[in-house]
Enzyme design. Sequence first.
Site, PDB file in Angstrom:
ATOM      1  N   SER A  31       0.847  -1.192   0.000  1.00  0.00           N
ATOM      2  CA  SER A  31       0.000   0.000   0.000  1.00  0.00           C
ATOM      3  C   SER A  31       0.878   1.236   0.000  1.00  0.00           C
ATOM      4  CB  SER A  31      -0.893   0.007   1.251  1.00  0.00           C
ATOM      5  OG  SER A  31      -1.514   1.258   1.422  1.00  0.00           O
TER       6      SER A  31
ATOM      7  N   TYR B 142      -1.325   0.057  10.302  1.00  0.00           N
ATOM      8  CA  TYR B 142      -1.392  -0.475   8.938  1.00  0.00           C
ATOM      9  C   TYR B 142      -0.171  -0.048   8.134  1.00  0.00           C
ATOM     10  CZ  TYR B 142      -3.246  -1.476   4.275  1.00  0.00           C
ATOM     11  OH  TYR B 142      -3.433  -1.955   2.994  1.00  0.00           O
TER      12      TYR B 142
END
Length: 247
Positions: free
Chosen positions: A145, A158
């Site tokens: 990501s 995250y």
Amino acid sequence: MTLDLSGRVAVVTGASRGIGYFIARELAAAGAHVIAVARTVGGLEELDDEIKAGGRGQATLVPLDLTDMPGIDRLGGAIHERWGKLDILVANAGMLGVISPIGHVEAKTFEKVMTLNVTSTWRLIRSVDPLLRLSDAGRAIILSSSAAHSARAFWAPYAASKAAVETMMRSWAHETESLPLRVNAADPGATRTAMRAQAMPGEDPETLPHPSEIARRIVPLASPDLKETGLIFRAKHNRFVSYRQPE
């Protein structure tokens, strides 16, 4: 050129929904035998039905919670026993956790994010690395990501997990650069998935690409003809980008 993966064996984690589901479907459509791994049996069965309806490729369904580390080890053993090799790994499974100030993140939430996103990915690599080395053109695709680089506020667990995963990928790529094995990360970008809706509840999902579109861009990274290794593939721009050291 149409991608032909006939006779090749692929593992896809998080294959019961979202990007993983459509990557598995695309790999099968290219002729691969897909070992589809996920917790949700219903989603796996739906995937199997679609693959069968497509008339090409096959699926082996593996209902597995990827926090079950011995289970990941057994998966590698079962692949070796049945096929004797692995050609493609797509490490897609992951979780967002919470969007929160770092000091407010509960310990159990942080640990769950790290266990699924980082530790299980390492355990999966550990389990299948010997099998990928037995392929004539092993390919590993590790889903990441842009959060790994932006370090945006409130995304710490995250973002940290994806930064860790990318670092493991790069190290693995350096270790294997003299082999036929190619190892890369894939950044899908903002996509119309349940995880994105959790992170951005006010966003109009219709403004985002469907996961099937993103999957079609990522699947060519499984091609035996791929030369790149140790890079990030940005699906939004449909190209590889290189890492840069801090200045």
